[in-house]
Write a protein that holds these residues in place. Structure first.
Motif, PDB file in Angstrom:
ATOM      1  N   PRO A   1      38.154  42.348  36.921  1.00 58.49           N
ATOM      2  CA  PRO A   1      37.668  41.776  38.184  1.00 58.49           C
ATOM      3  C   PRO A   1      36.225  41.277  38.118  1.00 58.49           C
ATOM      4  O   PRO A   1      35.774  40.569  39.017  1.00 58.49           O
TER       5      PRO A   1
ATOM      6  N   ALA B   1      51.519  44.491  42.925  1.00 57.89           N
ATOM      7  CA  ALA B   1      50.190  43.976  43.289  1.00 57.89           C
ATOM      8  C   ALA B   1      49.993  44.009  44.792  1.00 57.89           C
ATOM      9  O   ALA B   1      48.896  44.297  45.294  1.00 57.89           O
TER      10      ALA B   1
ATOM     11  N   VAL C   1      46.824  34.473  44.983  1.00 61.50           N
ATOM     12  CA  VAL C   1      47.628  34.495  43.760  1.00 61.50           C
ATOM     13  C   VAL C   1      48.919  35.293  43.964  1.00 61.50           C
ATOM     14  O   VAL C   1      50.014  34.844  43.605  1.00 61.50           O
TER      15      VAL C   1
ATOM     16  N   PHE D   1      37.055  38.766  47.302  1.00 61.53           N
ATOM     17  CA  PHE D   1      37.982  39.082  46.212  1.00 61.53           C
ATOM     18  C   PHE D   1      39.411  39.164  46.735  1.00 61.53           C
ATOM     19  O   PHE D   1      40.338  38.616  46.127  1.00 61.53           O
TER      20      PHE D   1
ATOM     21  N   LEU E   1      46.215  45.707  38.953  1.00 62.83           N
ATOM     22  CA  LEU E   1      46.713  44.417  39.410  1.00 62.83           C
ATOM     23  C   LEU E   1      45.778  43.862  40.488  1.00 62.83           C
ATOM     24  O   LEU E   1      44.917  44.565  41.017  1.00 62.83           O
ATOM     25  N   ALA E   2      45.963  42.598  40.835  1.00 60.56           N
ATOM     26  CA  ALA E   2      44.977  41.878  41.638  1.00 60.56           C
ATOM     27  C   ALA E   2      44.732  42.487  43.009  1.00 60.56           C
ATOM     28  O   ALA E   2      43.615  42.437  43.528  1.00 60.56           O
TER      29      ALA E   2
ATOM     30  N   TRP F   1      41.571  45.782  43.999  1.00 57.80           N
ATOM     31  CA  TRP F   1      40.117  45.804  44.186  1.00 57.80           C
ATOM     32  C   TRP F   1      39.696  45.409  45.591  1.00 57.80           C
ATOM     33  O   TRP F   1      38.821  46.039  46.190  1.00 57.80           O
TER      34      TRP F   1
ATOM     35  N   ALA G   1      47.690  35.602  36.049  1.00 59.73           N
ATOM     36  CA  ALA G   1      46.518  35.632  36.931  1.00 59.73           C
ATOM     37  C   ALA G   1      46.458  36.941  37.715  1.00 59.73           C
ATOM     38  O   ALA G   1      45.372  37.508  37.922  1.00 59.73           O
ATOM     39  N   THR G   2      47.613  37.435  38.149  1.00 60.66           N
ATOM     40  CA  THR G   2      47.667  38.699  38.882  1.00 60.66           C
ATOM     41  C   THR G   2      47.171  39.855  38.019  1.00 60.66           C
ATOM     42  O   THR G   2      46.394  40.709  38.476  1.00 60.66           O
TER      43      THR G   2
ATOM     44  N   ALA H   1      42.753  37.189  45.519  1.00 55.77           N
ATOM     45  CA  ALA H   1      43.858  38.010  45.023  1.00 55.77           C
ATOM     46  C   ALA H   1      45.117  37.785  45.848  1.00 55.77           C
ATOM     47  O   ALA H   1      46.212  37.621  45.295  1.00 55.77           O
TER      48      ALA H   1
ATOM     49  N   LEU I   1      43.179  39.382  37.170  1.00 56.40           N
ATOM     50  CA  LEU I   1      42.282  39.769  38.256  1.00 56.40           C
ATOM     51  C   LEU I   1      42.231  41.278  38.442  1.00 56.40           C
ATOM     52  O   LEU I   1      41.210  41.825  38.862  1.00 56.40           O
ATOM     53  N   GLY I   2      43.329  41.958  38.128  1.00 55.91           N
ATOM     54  CA  GLY I   2      43.334  43.402  38.266  1.00 55.91           C
ATOM     55  C   GLY I   2      42.630  44.117  37.142  1.00 55.91           C
ATOM     56  O   GLY I   2      41.915  45.097  37.361  1.00 55.91           O
TER      57      GLY I   2
END
Length: 490
Positions: free
Chosen positions: A471, A379, A334, A327, A386-387, A390, A463-464, A331, A467-468
């Motif tokens: 997820p 991020a 991006v 992941f 945000l991405a 995680w 995208a950021t 992340a 993904l956050g």
């Protein structure tokens, strides 16, 4: 679909280098843009349909042209194809400096080709060959199309890039040959299924050490990272995006596909060293960012820190750690792409990326760029929602509860050090925000983001955030492959 995704950029790149050199920048960009979009469509179809190509390549040596898609490679294939479109779109209104537009776009397509082939490869030797395809066009992007004001720095950065990556490639090749010779096959699927059975403990350790050492240069893992800031500082924006978001992912993907999957017992013995170096890289990168004056170098050092979290997750030996690494890979791809697009745009407008030079606050003069910068910084420091959150959170969790064969005390110390790294990330992100974004200065004014640049920024920001906030789809995409490698253990 797999062959289309590889043949399209290869054929168009060859045509641009031979017959397309007389075309205008706009015409070349349209051809490259159409090619990258068609490649993205082919990659999406390949990820959905999961086809496989398996043909004899060098029958006398038992090598095969074996390509496929699984949960480990699918996210990185999509990331590479999407960024292939983004970098071509970003250069639409920015003719390259230092060479022809045809050569520049051909290099972009060749980098995409090599990365896609690396992620598709299911043969260890084919994996190495595809890996090496990327190096020459990236070297050309750095040395010929980099910062026009610093020819000596371009030559130095290109030299470091070649020397470091050649050293890493040599170590990786020796490890691959030792593995293939000992196991009697180069098929990565068979090697992963056997998981080192039939190989002695010493052989597994030697193979794992060689592969980890070689791939650590590509990631890069501290202290083998010193080529990266120089390369980012001088590379053009498109080159920096591909370098951070694609090339570094090839190194971490190689760690999963080769030593972790094929010689797990040997990798388990090397893992504590990898975890320690990853943790040192997290702190080192954060401290460097606190004092770095060049904005592009600062983002490059932050990449060293983020790759440290990936190394810690991989070394933990747990399912959550591998999920964290996969992941965090996507992340960071991006987020780093977003930051390098923004920072590259600011450098173009300012004429340099020196933070010591007083300039107008981006918040006041270019609110779109300012919003994108703050999103990328938030991020990067791992803000929830945000991405970046995680992957880093799961990596620290995995280090705190490593696999049973990992030294618990050492990995819990690594977890604490990694957590301290997140504090450093917040500190350097706030430093950049204060110097670049905040304030009341309104002169000298700069142009705000618009056109193709703004289109790329919007996609990366979305995208950021996606993904956050959500997820689950990415974690689900990699879940089955992770379970096959690690098992059902948490």
């Amino acid at each position: 679909m797999i062959l289309a995704a590889l043949l399209l950029p290869a054929a168009v790149a060859a045509w641009l280098l031979t017959a397309g050199r007389g075309l205008t920048h706009r015409a070349v960009n349209r051809v490259a843009g159409a090619t990258s979009v068609a490649t993205l469509v082919a990659v999406v179809a390949a990820v959905v349909l999961r086809p496989e190509v398996d043909r004899a390549w060098v029958p006398a040596l038992g090598l095969r042209w074996h390509l496929g898609v699984d949960g480990l490679s699918a996210p990185l294939l999509l990331l590479t194809a999407l960024l292939g479109v983004a970098v071509v779109l970003h250069t639409r209104e920015r003719p390259p400096v230092g060479g022809t537009s045809a050569a520049f776009h051909a290099c972009l397509l060749l980098v995409e080709l090599g990365a896609l082939a690396t992620f598709f490869a299911r043969d260890a030797v084919l994996f190495f060959v595809a890996f090496e395809v990327v190096l020459v066009p990236m070297w050309v992007l750095i040395t010929r199309f980099g910062d026009a004001h610093q020819p000596a720095a371009r030559a130095d950065a290109g030299g470091r890039f070649v020397l470091y990556t050649a050293f890493g490639s040599t170590m990786m090749l020796v490890g691959i040959l030792a593995l293939v010779t000992s196991a009697g096959t180069s098929d990565l699927g068979v090697l992963a299924q056997d998981a080192g059975r039939g190989l002695s403990s010493t052989t597994q350790l030697v193979v794992a050490a060689l592969l980890v050492a070689g791939l650590a240069v590509k990631v890069p893992v501290f202290p083998l990272h010193t080529w990266l800031p120089a390369a980012h500082t001088t590379a053009p924006t498109a080159g920096s995006v591909l370098l951070a978001a694609v090339l570094l992912k090839m190194g971490t993907y190689g760690l999963v596909r080769l030593p972790l999957a094929t010689v797990p017992d040997g990798f388990a013995r090397v893992a504590p060293f990898l975890a320690v170096l990853g943790a040192v890289g997290i702190v080192w990168g954060g401290l460097a960012c606190l004092v770095e004056r060049d904005l592009k170098r600062l983002v490059a050092y932050s990449s060293v820190a983020h790759m440290g979290f990936v190394a810690v997750g991989l070394a933990s030996g747990t399912r959550s750690g591998l999920q964290a690494a996969l992941f965090a890979n996507v992340a960071h791809g991006v987020v780093s792409a977003l930051l390098f697009v923004v920072v590259g745009g600011l450098k173009e407008r300012w004429g340099s990326a020196d933070l010591d030079t007083a300039r107008a606050a981006v918040r006041e003069t270019a609110p779109r760029l300012g919003f994108a910068l703050i999103t990328g910084l938030a991020a990067s420091l791992g803000l929830p929602g945000l991405a970046g959150f995680w992957g880093e959170f799961l990596a620290v969790y995995a280090a705190w509860s490593p696999a049973d064969d990992r030294p618990l005390g050492l990995f819990r110390t690594v977890a604490v050090v990694a957590a301290v790294g997140t504090v450093l990330a917040a500190a350097y992100a706030l430093r950049v925000a204060r110097v670049v974004w905040a304030g009341e200065r309104t002169s000298p004014a700069i142009e705000d983001s618009r056109g193709s640049e703004w289109a790329v920024v919007v996609v990366l920001v979305l995208a950021t955030v996606a993904l956050g906030v959500v997820p689950g789809p990415l974690l689900a995409l990699t879940s089955d492959a992770v379970g096959t490698l690690i098992g059902a253990a948490p």
